[in-house]
Design a protein around this motif. Structure first.
Motif, PDB file in Angstrom:
ATOM      1  N   PHE A  66      36.652  43.967   9.900  1.00  0.00           N
ATOM      2  CA  PHE A  66      37.244  43.545   8.622  1.00  0.00           C
ATOM      3  C   PHE A  66      37.552  44.762   7.740  1.00  0.00           C
ATOM      4  O   PHE A  66      38.652  44.882   7.179  1.00  0.00           O
ATOM      5  CB  PHE A  66      36.276  42.590   7.920  1.00  0.00           C
ATOM      6  N   ILE A  67      36.599  45.683   7.641  1.00  0.00           N
ATOM      7  CA  ILE A  67      36.799  46.899   6.830  1.00  0.00           C
ATOM      8  C   ILE A  67      37.941  47.740   7.392  1.00  0.00           C
ATOM      9  O   ILE A  67      38.788  48.261   6.647  1.00  0.00           O
ATOM     10  CB  ILE A  67      35.495  47.721   6.774  1.00  0.00           C
ATOM     11  N   LEU A  68      37.992  47.869   8.707  1.00  0.00           N
ATOM     12  CA  LEU A  68      39.032  48.692   9.339  1.00  0.00           C
ATOM     13  C   LEU A  68      40.432  48.162   9.038  1.00  0.00           C
ATOM     14  O   LEU A  68      41.348  48.929   8.725  1.00  0.00           O
ATOM     15  CB  LEU A  68      38.803  48.736  10.855  1.00  0.00           C
ATOM     16  N   ILE A  69      40.603  46.841   9.119  1.00  0.00           N
ATOM     17  CA  ILE A  69      41.929  46.261   8.873  1.00  0.00           C
ATOM     18  C   ILE A  69      42.344  46.461   7.419  1.00  0.00           C
ATOM     19  O   ILE A  69      43.495  46.807   7.122  1.00  0.00           O
ATOM     20  CB  ILE A  69      41.948  44.770   9.236  1.00  0.00           C
ATOM     21  N   VAL A  70      41.397  46.249   6.488  1.00  0.00           N
ATOM     22  CA  VAL A  70      41.706  46.422   5.068  1.00  0.00           C
ATOM     23  C   VAL A  70      42.112  47.871   4.783  1.00  0.00           C
ATOM     24  O   VAL A  70      43.093  48.130   4.068  1.00  0.00           O
ATOM     25  CB  VAL A  70      40.493  46.013   4.206  1.00  0.00           C
ATOM     26  N   VAL A  71      41.369  48.826   5.339  1.00  0.00           N
ATOM     27  CA  VAL A  71      41.679  50.249   5.142  1.00  0.00           C
ATOM     28  C   VAL A  71      43.045  50.580   5.729  1.00  0.00           C
ATOM     29  O   VAL A  71      43.859  51.288   5.116  1.00  0.00           O
ATOM     30  CB  VAL A  71      40.583  51.125   5.769  1.00  0.00           C
ATOM     31  N   LEU A 115      48.010  40.541  10.036  1.00  0.00           N
ATOM     32  CA  LEU A 115      46.805  41.285   9.655  1.00  0.00           C
ATOM     33  C   LEU A 115      45.979  40.523   8.624  1.00  0.00           C
ATOM     34  O   LEU A 115      44.745  40.563   8.665  1.00  0.00           O
ATOM     35  CB  LEU A 115      47.198  42.659   9.108  1.00  0.00           C
ATOM     36  N   CYS A 116      46.647  39.816   7.718  1.00  0.00           N
ATOM     37  CA  CYS A 116      45.913  39.006   6.727  1.00  0.00           C
ATOM     38  C   CYS A 116      45.131  37.891   7.415  1.00  0.00           C
ATOM     39  O   CYS A 116      43.977  37.618   7.069  1.00  0.00           O
ATOM     40  CB  CYS A 116      46.878  38.431   5.697  1.00  0.00           C
ATOM     41  N   VAL A 117      45.764  37.239   8.393  1.00  0.00           N
ATOM     42  CA  VAL A 117      45.073  36.188   9.141  1.00  0.00           C
ATOM     43  C   VAL A 117      43.910  36.790   9.946  1.00  0.00           C
ATOM     44  O   VAL A 117      42.838  36.193  10.050  1.00  0.00           O
ATOM     45  CB  VAL A 117      46.062  35.452  10.068  1.00  0.00           C
ATOM     46  N   ALA A 118      44.128  37.979  10.506  1.00  0.00           N
ATOM     47  CA  ALA A 118      43.061  38.649  11.252  1.00  0.00           C
ATOM     48  C   ALA A 118      41.870  38.974  10.354  1.00  0.00           C
ATOM     49  O   ALA A 118      40.714  38.864  10.774  1.00  0.00           O
ATOM     50  CB  ALA A 118      43.599  39.933  11.895  1.00  0.00           C
ATOM     51  N   ILE A 119      42.145  39.358   9.106  1.00  0.00           N
ATOM     52  CA  ILE A 119      41.068  39.608   8.142  1.00  0.00           C
ATOM     53  C   ILE A 119      40.259  38.336   7.915  1.00  0.00           C
ATOM     54  O   ILE A 119      39.015  38.354   7.910  1.00  0.00           O
ATOM     55  CB  ILE A 119      41.653  40.125   6.814  1.00  0.00           C
ATOM     56  N   ILE A 121      43.534  52.646  14.103  1.00  0.00           N
ATOM     57  CA  ILE A 121      42.419  51.895  13.510  1.00  0.00           C
ATOM     58  C   ILE A 121      42.561  50.411  13.824  1.00  0.00           C
ATOM     59  O   ILE A 121      41.580  49.727  14.133  1.00  0.00           O
ATOM     60  CB  ILE A 121      42.361  52.138  11.988  1.00  0.00           C
ATOM     61  N   CYS A 122      43.781  49.895  13.759  1.00  0.00           N
ATOM     62  CA  CYS A 122      44.010  48.487  14.107  1.00  0.00           C
ATOM     63  C   CYS A 122      43.746  48.242  15.587  1.00  0.00           C
ATOM     64  O   CYS A 122      43.209  47.189  15.966  1.00  0.00           O
ATOM     65  CB  CYS A 122      45.439  48.089  13.756  1.00  0.00           C
ATOM     66  N   VAL A 123      44.121  49.190  16.425  1.00  0.00           N
ATOM     67  CA  VAL A 123      43.807  49.066  17.854  1.00  0.00           C
ATOM     68  C   VAL A 123      42.294  49.026  18.055  1.00  0.00           C
ATOM     69  O   VAL A 123      41.773  48.241  18.858  1.00  0.00           O
ATOM     70  CB  VAL A 123      44.430  50.235  18.643  1.00  0.00           C
ATOM     71  N   ALA A 124      41.566  49.854  17.297  1.00  0.00           N
ATOM     72  CA  ALA A 124      40.098  49.863  17.379  1.00  0.00           C
ATOM     73  C   ALA A 124      39.521  48.529  16.909  1.00  0.00           C
ATOM     74  O   ALA A 124      38.525  48.040  17.456  1.00  0.00           O
ATOM     75  CB  ALA A 124      39.539  51.007  16.538  1.00  0.00           C
ATOM     76  N   SER A 125      40.146  47.926  15.903  1.00  0.00           N
ATOM     77  CA  SER A 125      39.688  46.627  15.413  1.00  0.00           C
ATOM     78  C   SER A 125      39.822  45.560  16.488  1.00  0.00           C
ATOM     79  O   SER A 125      38.910  44.743  16.692  1.00  0.00           O
ATOM     80  CB  SER A 125      40.494  46.228  14.168  1.00  0.00           C
ATOM     81  N   ALA A 126      40.961  45.540  17.179  1.00  0.00           N
ATOM     82  CA  ALA A 126      41.150  44.578  18.274  1.00  0.00           C
ATOM     83  C   ALA A 126      40.142  44.816  19.389  1.00  0.00           C
ATOM     84  O   ALA A 126      39.591  43.864  19.963  1.00  0.00           O
ATOM     85  CB  ALA A 126      42.575  44.685  18.811  1.00  0.00           C
ATOM     86  N   THR A 127      39.855  46.091  19.677  1.00  0.00           N
ATOM     87  CA  THR A 127      38.864  46.419  20.696  1.00  0.00           C
ATOM     88  C   THR A 127      37.478  45.946  20.285  1.00  0.00           C
ATOM     89  O   THR A 127      36.688  45.475  21.115  1.00  0.00           O
ATOM     90  CB  THR A 127      38.847  47.939  20.936  1.00  0.00           C
ATOM     91  N   ALA A 128      37.170  46.040  18.998  1.00  0.00           N
ATOM     92  CA  ALA A 128      35.868  45.595  18.490  1.00  0.00           C
ATOM     93  C   ALA A 128      35.661  44.102  18.740  1.00  0.00           C
ATOM     94  O   ALA A 128      34.563  43.669  19.123  1.00  0.00           O
ATOM     95  CB  ALA A 128      35.755  45.907  16.997  1.00  0.00           C
ATOM     96  N   HIS A 129      36.707  43.317  18.539  1.00  0.00           N
ATOM     97  CA  HIS A 129      36.578  41.878  18.786  1.00  0.00           C
ATOM     98  C   HIS A 129      36.452  41.575  20.280  1.00  0.00           C
ATOM     99  O   HIS A 129      35.789  40.606  20.663  1.00  0.00           O
ATOM    100  CB  HIS A 129      37.760  41.139  18.179  1.00  0.00           C
ATOM    101  N   ALA A 130      37.074  42.400  21.110  1.00  0.00           N
ATOM    102  CA  ALA A 130      36.892  42.241  22.555  1.00  0.00           C
ATOM    103  C   ALA A 130      35.434  42.525  22.946  1.00  0.00           C
ATOM    104  O   ALA A 130      34.863  41.835  23.798  1.00  0.00           O
ATOM    105  CB  ALA A 130      37.837  43.170  23.311  1.00  0.00           C
ATOM    106  N   VAL A 131      34.851  43.538  22.311  1.00  0.00           N
ATOM    107  CA  VAL A 131      33.430  43.838  22.545  1.00  0.00           C
ATOM    108  C   VAL A 131      32.560  42.668  22.103  1.00  0.00           C
ATOM    109  O   VAL A 131      31.575  42.307  22.759  1.00  0.00           O
ATOM    110  CB  VAL A 131      33.024  45.134  21.810  1.00  0.00           C
ATOM    111  N   ASN A 132      32.922  42.053  20.979  1.00  0.00           N
ATOM    112  CA  ASN A 132      32.179  40.882  20.492  1.00  0.00           C
ATOM    113  C   ASN A 132      32.214  39.736  21.492  1.00  0.00           C
ATOM    114  O   ASN A 132      31.214  39.038  21.695  1.00  0.00           O
ATOM    115  CB  ASN A 132      32.738  40.422  19.146  1.00  0.00           C
TER     116      ASN A 132
END
Length: 232
Positions: free
Chosen positions: A21-26, A105-109, A191-202
C-alpha cells in the motif's frame, strides 16, 4: 485460535500488504516513472550539427502520472520547464489510457488495505466464514496484485505504443520538434512492479499456511509391573 505458525505467516502477510500500500502511494505521487534524452531536431537541422555538436541539442525529460519536467537544449543553452499532466496535457495524451492507469492503481490501493485487514483477522482468530479466512486473503491479494499488473502493463503500452514520451516532449512546442533518443523506466515504475511481486509472495504465504504438517508423536514406554515390584 490459530496456531503459532499460522499467526506468524499471516502477520508477515499483513505487513507485506501494508508495505505494498505504501509503495503504490509513493509511486503515484513521485514524478519519476520515466526519464529520457530528447534531441532538438529542428535546431540541429538548422545548423547541420555533426556528432560532436549534437551535445548542444540534447536535453532531458522526466515525468510521472501527474507532473514532470524537461531541459530544452536548442543550441542556446539549457532551459528548464515543468508541466502537469492534468489539466495541461489532457488533449495531447491518450487521456482514456492515462486515466485507466491511475484508476487501476487506486483500486489496487483499496484492495491492498482490504488484504491487510483480512490477514490481520486471520492472524488473530480463525474466522467462521470461509470467505473471511485464507480464501478471502488469497482473493484480495490476487485482485491487488492483478490491478497493479494492469497499471504497469498499461503504462508500458502508453510509452511504447502511444509514444507517450514524444508527445510530452513536444507539448506546446510550435517551432522546435523533439525526438526521443533514449528512455528508461525509473524507480517509481519498478516500485509498482515490486508491489505486484509482494502480493504474489502473500499468495504463497497464505498457501503455505493451509498446509497441515504431520505432528511428530513420541512413543511412551510401556511400564511392566511385576509381583516383586508390588511387594517393594
Amino acid at each position: 485460535m490459530p496456531g503459532c505458525f499460522k499467526k506468524t505467516l499471516f502477520a508477515l502477510a499483513s505487513l507485506i500488504s501494508f508495505v505494498s500500500f505504501i509503495l503504490i502511494v509513493v509511486a503515484m505521487g513521485t514524478p519519476k516513472w520515466m526519464t529520457g534524452k530528447i534531441l532538438c531536431k529542428t535546431g540541429a537541422d538548422l545548423v547541420n550539427a555533426t556528432d560532436p555538436e549534437l551535445v548542444k541539442f540534447i536535453g532531458e525529460i522526466y515525468y510521472g502520472l501527474f507532473r514532470g519536467g524537461k531541459i530544452r537544449q536548442c543550441g542556446l543553452g539549457g532551459r528548464r520547464s515543468k508541466f502537469t499532466i492534468f489539466p495541461d496535457m489532457v488533449k495531447k495524451l491518450n487521456t482514456g489510457l492515462h486515466v485507466m492507469i491511475i484508476m487501476f492503481l487506486c483500486v489496487a490501493i483499496l484492495f491492498s488495505l482490504v488484504s491487510f485487514g483480512f490477514c490481520i483477522l486471520n492472524a488473530i482468530k480463525v474466522p467462521y466464514r470461509a470467505i473471511n479466512g485464507p480464501a478471502g486473503a488469497c482473493l484480495w491479494n490476487f485482485f491487488a496484485g492483478g490491478f497493479v499488473v494492469l497499471a504497469v502493463t498499461s503504462f508500458m503500452a502508453a510509452v511504447k505504443l502511444h509514444h507517450l514520451t514524444e508527445r510530452i516532449a513536444n507539448f506546446r512546442e510550435n517551432i522546435f520538434q523533439f525526438v526521443i533518443l533514449e528512455e528508461h523506466f525509473e524507480d517509481c515504475f519498478w516500485i509498482c512492479v515490486a508491489s505486484a511481486t509482494a502480493h504474489a509472495v502473500n499468495l504463497l504465504l497464505v498457501a503455505i499456511s493451509g498446509i497441515h504438517f504431520p505432528q511428530i508423536k513420541t512413543k511412551t514406554e510401556e511400564v511392566n509391573v511385576t509381583a516383586e515390584d508390588i511387594m517393594y
